[in-house]
Scaffold this motif. Structure first.
Motif, short mmCIF file in Angstrom:
data_model
loop_
_atom_site.label_atom_id
_atom_site.label_comp_id
_atom_site.label_asym_id
_atom_site.label_seq_id
_atom_site.Cartn_x
_atom_site.Cartn_y
_atom_site.Cartn_z
N LYS A 2 30.52 46.30 43.55
CA LYS A 2 31.39 45.13 43.60
C LYS A 2 30.91 44.08 44.60
N ASN A 3 30.13 44.50 45.59
CA ASN A 3 29.62 43.53 46.57
C ASN A 3 28.20 43.05 46.24
N HIS A 4 27.72 43.40 45.05
CA HIS A 4 26.39 42.99 44.62
C HIS A 4 26.41 41.54 44.15
N ALA A 5 25.32 40.85 44.35
CA ALA A 5 25.24 39.43 43.98
C ALA A 5 25.44 39.21 42.48
N ASP A 6 25.13 40.22 41.66
CA ASP A 6 25.27 40.08 40.21
C ASP A 6 26.66 40.43 39.70
N SER A 7 27.55 40.86 40.58
CA SER A 7 28.88 41.31 40.16
C SER A 7 29.77 40.13 39.77
N ASN A 8 30.32 40.19 38.56
CA ASN A 8 31.28 39.17 38.15
C ASN A 8 32.54 39.24 39.00
N TYR A 9 32.90 40.47 39.40
CA TYR A 9 34.07 40.63 40.28
C TYR A 9 33.86 39.88 41.59
N LYS A 14 36.09 36.83 42.80
CA LYS A 14 36.91 37.00 44.00
C LYS A 14 36.63 35.88 44.99
N GLU A 15 35.37 35.59 45.22
CA GLU A 15 35.02 34.58 46.21
C GLU A 15 35.36 33.17 45.74
N GLY A 16 35.23 32.93 44.43
CA GLY A 16 35.43 31.58 43.93
C GLY A 16 36.84 31.27 43.47
N PHE A 17 37.67 32.34 43.27
CA PHE A 17 38.99 32.12 42.71
C PHE A 17 40.07 33.03 43.29
N LEU A 18 39.88 34.34 43.15
CA LEU A 18 40.95 35.27 43.50
C LEU A 18 41.35 35.22 44.97
N ALA A 19 40.38 34.98 45.84
CA ALA A 19 40.69 34.93 47.28
C ALA A 19 41.51 33.70 47.65
N LYS A 20 41.65 32.76 46.72
CA LYS A 20 42.31 31.49 47.02
C LYS A 20 43.69 31.36 46.39
N VAL A 21 44.10 32.38 45.62
CA VAL A 21 45.42 32.34 44.98
C VAL A 21 46.14 33.67 45.23
N PRO A 22 47.48 33.66 45.24
CA PRO A 22 48.23 34.87 45.62
C PRO A 22 48.51 35.84 44.48
N ILE A 23 47.48 36.21 43.72
CA ILE A 23 47.65 37.23 42.69
C ILE A 23 47.66 38.60 43.37
N PRO A 24 48.67 39.44 43.11
CA PRO A 24 48.71 40.77 43.75
C PRO A 24 47.45 41.57 43.47
N ASN A 25 46.95 42.25 44.50
CA ASN A 25 45.72 43.05 44.33
C ASN A 25 45.87 44.09 43.23
N GLY A 26 47.08 44.61 43.08
CA GLY A 26 47.32 45.63 42.06
C GLY A 26 47.29 45.10 40.64
N HIS A 27 47.21 43.80 40.51
CA HIS A 27 47.15 43.18 39.18
C HIS A 27 45.73 42.79 38.79
N VAL A 28 44.77 43.17 39.61
CA VAL A 28 43.37 42.82 39.35
C VAL A 28 42.64 44.09 38.92
N TYR A 29 42.18 44.12 37.68
CA TYR A 29 41.59 45.33 37.10
C TYR A 29 40.10 45.14 36.89
N GLY A 46 31.87 35.89 33.92
CA GLY A 46 31.23 35.43 35.15
C GLY A 46 30.47 34.14 34.90
N GLY A 47 29.36 34.00 35.56
CA GLY A 47 28.52 32.83 35.37
C GLY A 47 29.18 31.54 35.86
N PRO A 48 28.77 30.42 35.27
CA PRO A 48 29.29 29.11 35.71
C PRO A 48 30.79 28.95 35.50
#
Length: 282
Positions: free
Chosen positions: A90-97, A101-116, A54-56
């Motif tokens: 997962k919706n906590h401000a400290d969550s790396n997930y 998700k907001e900074g990367f995963l939501a912007k690329v088409p990686i299947p949800n089932g491939h995110v662990y 997470g982090g920067p």
């Protein structure tokens, strides 16, 4: 394309340092680095297993969401993991997930089932046990490779952010978790930085990766960077338990991505920068 702003310095065997003038140039280079490893992994194994922090660090993944990578990378072959996670919802401000998700995963088409991600409804101990179990199952079917040297999972790439104290993942200086050899994933309840409960990959798993990248930026990282990459022997000024210094790829390659501020002591100690640094070309 020649990029005069990026320089490299060879500190140790199987490792490399790249120094950048700006965050944008670092993000551009990091995107190309990740893209190349992804393409090689998919071609050789049929999968690309990457563990994030997470982090920067997440902010430097933005270039992957843009052309050409958003169209050229085979996102269907990507499998996402985290080298560490905070034991929060997962919706906590400290969550790396959440951050990823907001900074990367939501912007690329990686299947949800491939995110662990970890089970955020479990205790931190059970979350660590469960995450290791998931990884072991994926190693069995070789979605994640296996290191012939250590029998640990062999992630294609582990991306790490280093803290001012030299911690990587959620492995902190002088913490007992640094000494674990058999566990793949462990948990801590006494993180010196909030939140206190976290899960983290152990050093054997990190060091078994095919590729490891450590990102460090800012003046507050100068001392830790210098200690981590120093070739000096152990001594009072070089703590034996500095986590970033303990990252030694077993069979892989380590690349440091530093801005000029974080790398400033390296330039000073190596005298004439032109003799120790060379231009990095693509």
């Amino acid at each position: 394309m020649e990029r005069e702003s990026a320089t490299t310095y060879e500190p140790k065997r199987n490792s490399e340092i790249r120094v950048f003038e700006s965050s944008d140039e670092m993000a551009t280079d990091l995107a190309e680095y990740i893209s190349q490893i992804s393409e090689i992994s998919v071609k050789e194994r049929g999968y690309f297993a990457i563990a994030l922090s997470g982090g920067p660090l997440v902010s430097f993944l933005g270039k992957l969401c843009e052309a050409p990578y958003n169209k050229t990378l085979d996102w269907s072959k990507w499998y996402i993991f985290w080298s560490d996670e905070r034991a929060v919802a997962k919706n906590h401000a400290d969550s790396n997930y959440k951050l990823t998700k907001e900074g990367f995963l939501a912007k690329v088409p990686i299947p949800n089932g491939h995110v662990y991600s970890i089970n955020d409804n479990a205790t931190v101990e059970d979350a660590a046990t469960g995450y290791e179990f998931v990884i072991r199952q994926l190693v069995k079917v070789r979605t994640i490779g296996v290191s012939e040297s250590t029998d640990c999972p062999k992630f294609d790439l582990i991306l790490l952010d280093m803290g001012p104290d030299g911690h990587v993942a959620s492995l902190f200086p002088n913490h007992p978790a640094l000494e674990l050899n058999d566990d793949w994933v462990t948990y801590i309840t006494d993180s010196p930085q909030p939140p206190p409960e976290r899960i983290t990959f152990t050093l054997p798993v990190i060091n078994s990766a095919s590729n490891i990248a450590i990102v460090a930026t800012g003046n507050d990282k100068v001392k830790a960077v210098n200690l981590a990459v120093s070739d000096g022997t152990e001594g009072p000024d070089i703590p034996a338990s500095l986590p970033a210094r303990m990252v030694h790829p077993t069979d892989g390659k380590l690349v440091w991505f530093l801005d000029k501020a974080a790398a400033s002591s390296l330039e000073v100690e190596n005298g004439d920068a032109s003799s120790s640094y060379k231009h990095h070309e693509y």
